[in-house]
Design a protein around this motif. Structure first.
Motif, PDB file in Angstrom:
ATOM      1  N   GLY A 156     -39.202 -21.466  -3.914  1.00 34.89           N
ATOM      2  CA  GLY A 156     -40.634 -21.678  -3.754  1.00 34.89           C
ATOM      3  C   GLY A 156     -41.365 -21.644  -5.072  1.00 34.89           C
ATOM      4  N   VAL A 157     -42.583 -22.159  -5.067  1.00 36.57           N
ATOM      5  CA  VAL A 157     -43.488 -22.074  -6.212  1.00 36.57           C
ATOM      6  C   VAL A 157     -44.802 -21.479  -5.704  1.00 36.57           C
ATOM      7  CG1 VAL A 157     -42.435 -23.962  -7.511  1.00 36.57           C
ATOM      8  CG2 VAL A 157     -44.247 -24.460  -5.850  1.00 36.57           C
ATOM      9  N   PRO A 158     -45.609 -20.898  -6.596  1.00 34.91           N
ATOM     10  CA  PRO A 158     -46.850 -20.258  -6.142  1.00 34.91           C
ATOM     11  C   PRO A 158     -47.742 -21.156  -5.302  1.00 34.91           C
ATOM     12  CG  PRO A 158     -46.379 -19.598  -8.389  1.00 34.91           C
ATOM     13  CD  PRO A 158     -45.358 -20.648  -8.028  1.00 34.91           C
ATOM     14  N   GLU A 159     -47.742 -22.450  -5.588  1.00 33.96           N
ATOM     15  CA  GLU A 159     -48.589 -23.375  -4.821  1.00 33.96           C
ATOM     16  C   GLU A 159     -48.187 -23.427  -3.346  1.00 33.96           C
ATOM     17  OE1 GLU A 159     -48.702 -24.552  -9.106  1.00 33.96           O
ATOM     18  OE2 GLU A 159     -47.118 -23.981  -7.688  1.00 33.96           O
ATOM     19  N   ASP A 160     -46.907 -23.191  -3.053  1.00 36.02           N
ATOM     20  CA  ASP A 160     -46.463 -23.182  -1.652  1.00 36.02           C
ATOM     21  C   ASP A 160     -47.157 -22.072  -0.876  1.00 36.02           C
ATOM     22  OD1 ASP A 160     -44.545 -25.292  -1.913  1.00 36.02           O
ATOM     23  OD2 ASP A 160     -43.128 -23.888  -2.799  1.00 36.02           O
ATOM     24  N   ILE A 161     -47.259 -20.910  -1.499  1.00 33.44           N
ATOM     25  CA  ILE A 161     -47.880 -19.772  -0.829  1.00 33.44           C
ATOM     26  C   ILE A 161     -49.403 -19.909  -0.876  1.00 33.44           C
ATOM     27  CG2 ILE A 161     -47.895 -17.271  -0.626  1.00 33.44           C
ATOM     28  CD1 ILE A 161     -45.133 -18.721  -0.402  1.00 33.44           C
ATOM     29  N   GLY A 162     -49.907 -20.472  -1.966  1.00 34.73           N
ATOM     30  CA  GLY A 162     -51.346 -20.702  -2.056  1.00 34.73           C
ATOM     31  C   GLY A 162     -51.858 -21.597  -0.942  1.00 34.73           C
ATOM     32  N   GLY A 163     -51.119 -22.655  -0.656  1.00 34.37           N
ATOM     33  CA  GLY A 163     -51.523 -23.563   0.417  1.00 34.37           C
ATOM     34  C   GLY A 163     -51.495 -22.901   1.780  1.00 34.37           C
ATOM     35  N   ALA A 164     -50.463 -22.084   2.019  1.00 34.82           N
ATOM     36  CA  ALA A 164     -50.367 -21.381   3.303  1.00 34.82           C
ATOM     37  C   ALA A 164     -51.503 -20.381   3.460  1.00 34.82           C
ATOM     38  CB  ALA A 164     -49.013 -20.676   3.403  1.00 34.82           C
ATOM     39  N   ALA A 165     -51.813 -19.662   2.372  1.00 30.72           N
ATOM     40  CA  ALA A 165     -52.897 -18.688   2.434  1.00 30.72           C
ATOM     41  C   ALA A 165     -54.239 -19.372   2.639  1.00 30.72           C
ATOM     42  CB  ALA A 165     -52.920 -17.854   1.156  1.00 30.72           C
ATOM     43  N   ALA A 166     -54.452 -20.496   1.953  1.00 30.36           N
ATOM     44  CA  ALA A 166     -55.708 -21.223   2.111  1.00 30.36           C
ATOM     45  C   ALA A 166     -55.902 -21.679   3.548  1.00 30.36           C
ATOM     46  CB  ALA A 166     -55.738 -22.416   1.155  1.00 30.36           C
ATOM     47  N   PHE A 167     -54.813 -22.077   4.200  1.00 32.94           N
ATOM     48  CA  PHE A 167     -54.901 -22.455   5.619  1.00 32.94           C
ATOM     49  C   PHE A 167     -55.329 -21.263   6.474  1.00 32.94           C
ATOM     50  CE2 PHE A 167     -52.433 -22.143   9.629  1.00 32.94           C
ATOM     51  CZ  PHE A 167     -53.202 -23.013  10.397  1.00 32.94           C
ATOM     52  N   LEU A 168     -54.655 -20.134   6.291  1.00 33.03           N
ATOM     53  CA  LEU A 168     -54.968 -18.961   7.110  1.00 33.03           C
ATOM     54  C   LEU A 168     -56.364 -18.431   6.824  1.00 33.03           C
ATOM     55  CD1 LEU A 168     -51.515 -17.136   6.970  1.00 33.03           C
ATOM     56  CD2 LEU A 168     -52.541 -18.280   8.960  1.00 33.03           C
ATOM     57  N   LEU A 169     -56.863 -18.674   5.602  1.00 31.93           N
ATOM     58  CA  LEU A 169     -58.214 -18.268   5.237  1.00 31.93           C
ATOM     59  C   LEU A 169     -59.157 -19.464   5.373  1.00 31.93           C
ATOM     60  CD1 LEU A 169     -57.384 -16.171   2.032  1.00 31.93           C
ATOM     61  CD2 LEU A 169     -57.828 -15.308   4.344  1.00 31.93           C
ATOM     62  N   SER A 170     -59.150 -20.078   6.535  1.00 32.16           N
ATOM     63  CA  SER A 170     -59.999 -21.239   6.769  1.00 32.16           C
ATOM     64  C   SER A 170     -60.276 -21.391   8.255  1.00 32.16           C
ATOM     65  CB  SER A 170     -59.326 -22.520   6.246  1.00 32.16           C
ATOM     66  OG  SER A 170     -58.298 -22.943   7.132  1.00 32.16           O
ATOM     67  N   GLU A 171     -61.232 -22.265   8.575  1.00 32.08           N
ATOM     68  CA  GLU A 171     -61.562 -22.504   9.981  1.00 32.08           C
ATOM     69  C   GLU A 171     -60.453 -23.234  10.721  1.00 32.08           C
ATOM     70  OE1 GLU A 171     -63.124 -26.086   7.722  1.00 32.08           O
ATOM     71  OE2 GLU A 171     -62.889 -23.927   7.398  1.00 32.08           O
ATOM     72  N   GLN A 172     -59.539 -23.893   9.989  1.00 28.43           N
ATOM     73  CA  GLN A 172     -58.406 -24.545  10.649  1.00 28.43           C
ATOM     74  C   GLN A 172     -57.509 -23.529  11.358  1.00 28.43           C
ATOM     75  OE1 GLN A 172     -59.385 -25.732   7.523  1.00 28.43           O
ATOM     76  NE2 GLN A 172     -60.306 -27.508   8.494  1.00 28.43           N
ATOM     77  N   ALA A 173     -57.584 -22.271  10.932  1.00 25.73           N
ATOM     78  CA  ALA A 173     -56.778 -21.211  11.551  1.00 25.73           C
ATOM     79  C   ALA A 173     -57.654 -20.265  12.373  1.00 25.73           C
ATOM     80  CB  ALA A 173     -56.033 -20.437  10.470  1.00 25.73           C
ATOM     81  N   ALA A 174     -58.752 -20.780  12.890  1.00 25.71           N
ATOM     82  CA  ALA A 174     -59.733 -19.936  13.573  1.00 25.71           C
ATOM     83  C   ALA A 174     -59.194 -19.251  14.827  1.00 25.71           C
ATOM     84  CB  ALA A 174     -60.964 -20.770  13.935  1.00 25.71           C
ATOM     85  N   TRP A 175     -58.082 -19.739  15.367  1.00 25.35           N
ATOM     86  CA  TRP A 175     -57.517 -19.108  16.569  1.00 25.35           C
ATOM     87  C   TRP A 175     -56.155 -18.489  16.257  1.00 25.35           C
ATOM     88  CZ3 TRP A 175     -55.252 -20.819  21.796  1.00 25.35           C
ATOM     89  CH2 TRP A 175     -55.723 -19.995  22.814  1.00 25.35           C
ATOM     90  N   VAL A 176     -55.980 -18.085  15.008  1.00 24.11           N
ATOM     91  CA  VAL A 176     -54.723 -17.493  14.563  1.00 24.11           C
ATOM     92  C   VAL A 176     -55.005 -16.105  13.999  1.00 24.11           C
ATOM     93  CG1 VAL A 176     -52.723 -17.712  13.034  1.00 24.11           C
ATOM     94  CG2 VAL A 176     -53.813 -19.775  13.953  1.00 24.11           C
ATOM     95  N   THR A 177     -54.438 -15.082  14.605  1.00 24.07           N
ATOM     96  CA  THR A 177     -54.566 -13.732  14.078  1.00 24.07           C
ATOM     97  C   THR A 177     -53.366 -12.898  14.510  1.00 24.07           C
ATOM     98  OG1 THR A 177     -56.124 -11.897  13.709  1.00 24.07           O
ATOM     99  CG2 THR A 177     -55.861 -12.673  15.985  1.00 24.07           C
ATOM    100  N   GLY A 178     -53.030 -11.915  13.690  1.00 23.31           N
ATOM    101  CA  GLY A 178     -51.893 -11.037  13.982  1.00 23.31           C
ATOM    102  C   GLY A 178     -50.550 -11.701  13.806  1.00 23.31           C
ATOM    103  N   GLN A 179     -50.486 -12.783  13.038  1.00 25.76           N
ATOM    104  CA  GLN A 179     -49.242 -13.529  12.879  1.00 25.76           C
ATOM    105  C   GLN A 179     -48.649 -13.331  11.485  1.00 25.76           C
ATOM    106  OE1 GLN A 179     -47.922 -15.173  15.623  1.00 25.76           O
ATOM    107  NE2 GLN A 179     -49.647 -14.044  16.504  1.00 25.76           N
ATOM    108  N   ASN A 180     -47.338 -13.448  11.408  1.00 28.11           N
ATOM    109  CA  ASN A 180     -46.638 -13.397  10.130  1.00 28.11           C
ATOM    110  C   ASN A 180     -45.984 -14.757   9.903  1.00 28.11           C
ATOM    111  OD1 ASN A 180     -45.456 -12.138   7.752  1.00 28.11           O
ATOM    112  ND2 ASN A 180     -43.520 -12.214   8.857  1.00 28.11           N
ATOM    113  N   LEU A 181     -46.522 -15.505   8.955  1.00 28.51           N
ATOM    114  CA  LEU A 181     -46.036 -16.852   8.672  1.00 28.51           C
ATOM    115  C   LEU A 181     -44.911 -16.788   7.640  1.00 28.51           C
ATOM    116  CD1 LEU A 181     -46.269 -19.942   8.896  1.00 28.51           C
ATOM    117  CD2 LEU A 181     -48.078 -19.832   7.159  1.00 28.51           C
ATOM    118  N   VAL A 182     -43.705 -17.150   8.060  1.00 28.87           N
ATOM    119  CA  VAL A 182     -42.565 -17.171   7.147  1.00 28.87           C
ATOM    120  C   VAL A 182     -42.583 -18.480   6.365  1.00 28.87           C
ATOM    121  CG1 VAL A 182     -40.048 -17.170   6.976  1.00 28.87           C
ATOM    122  CG2 VAL A 182     -41.189 -15.681   8.642  1.00 28.87           C
ATOM    123  N   VAL A 183     -42.611 -18.372   5.046  1.00 24.96           N
ATOM    124  CA  VAL A 183     -42.615 -19.545   4.162  1.00 24.96           C
ATOM    125  C   VAL A 183     -41.394 -19.393   3.266  1.00 24.96           C
ATOM    126  CG1 VAL A 183     -43.932 -20.876   2.482  1.00 24.96           C
ATOM    127  CG2 VAL A 183     -45.139 -19.590   4.263  1.00 24.96           C
TER     128      VAL A 183
END
Length: 260
Positions: free
Chosen positions: A223-250
């Motif tokens: 992996g590279v930092p951008e891979d995790i940055g993109g995943a975090a940006a998704f979870l910290l956005s309205e696109q993930a508004a119905w996602v909580t308590g999850q562990n996203l394996v990257v």
């Protein structure tokens, strides 16, 4: 409470972000228009990171879009100062990314110095709880928001010689679900469990043998930092508004081979 929308003046606090995964997260948030406070232990490295992120920030606002607060993540005074300065600069903290961590020991748990174990747990877990508490009190309790905790696949399965780190990251996953339950409905809390990401922090796991290390990944690379940055940006956005308590394996598919 309504969930925050990315960009449009939203603000984030990202810990351990002068380089590596934390920097990748901050970079992704800045690129979409969020204002960001980053923390780190090394003041010079932090200053340089702030300059690079500021130069890449979109728009021509005269107001600062990126600030830095130097300090040790496990220091409660530093946690309070970082939150206070973020609020002073941006007036809000919609997003928190708990990335600060340490792994100062390599060896068997049977031989582990318990003082070192306490240091790992204090930095990797208790600091994340402290930042979450401070952010909750300063903004998110009344206004909502989202939190991402950076865990690791080492917290999901045994990992040779980094057991103390793995123990702390398993605790981080549990901290995530506990906070998600307690902070709902206004605040969403999720975690990300990366495999090996090419950073200075993880260099001992691949340096000098990257091709061999990458051979175990179905996607054919580390992996590279951008891979995790993109995943975090998704979870910290309205696109993930119905996602909580999850562990996203990257992990580039690494667990596929583990289960084969």
């Amino acid at each position: 409470m309504t969930q925050p929308t990315s960009g449009s003046g939203r603000a984030a606090l990202v810990t351990g972000a002068s380089r590596g995964i934390g920097y990748g997260i901050a970079e992704a948030l800045v690129a979409r228009g969020d204002r960001v406070c980053i923390t780190g232990r090394n003041e010079d490295a932090l200053k340089e990171a702030v300059e690079r992120l500021s130069a890449a920030a979109p728009g021509g606002s005269a107001e600062p879009r990126v600030i830095g607060v130097a300090g040790k993540a496990h220091d409660e005074a530093h946690q309070a100062i970082a939150v206070e300065r973020t609020m002073e600069a941006f007036g809000r903290i919609d997003y928190l990314a708990n990335n600060a961590g340490t792994n100062p020991v390599y060896g068997l748990l049977a031989d582990l110095d318990l003082g070192v174990a306490r240091k790992v747990y204090e930095t990797n877990v208790i600091s994340a709880l402290g930042f979450a508490q401070q952010t909750w009190k300063a903004w998110q309790k009344e206004n909502g928001g989202a939190i991402v905790n950076i865990a690791s696949i080492a917290g999901l399965a045994p990992s040779p010689f980094i057991g103390a780190y793995g123990m702390s990251k398993a605790a981080m996953v549990n901290l995530t679900v506990q906070l998600a339950a307690e902070m709902a409905p206004g605040v969403r809390v999720n975690s990300i469990a990366p495999a090996v990401v090419k950073t200075k922090f993880a260099a001992a796991l691949y340096e000098g043998r990257e091709e061999e290390a990458a051979a175990g990944y179905p996607l054919g690379r580390l992996g590279v930092p951008e891979d995790i940055g993109g995943a975090a940006a998704f979870l910290l956005s309205e696109q993930a508004a119905w996602v909580t308590g999850q562990n996203l394996v990257v992990d580039g598919g690494l667990f596929l081979k583990a289960g084969a």
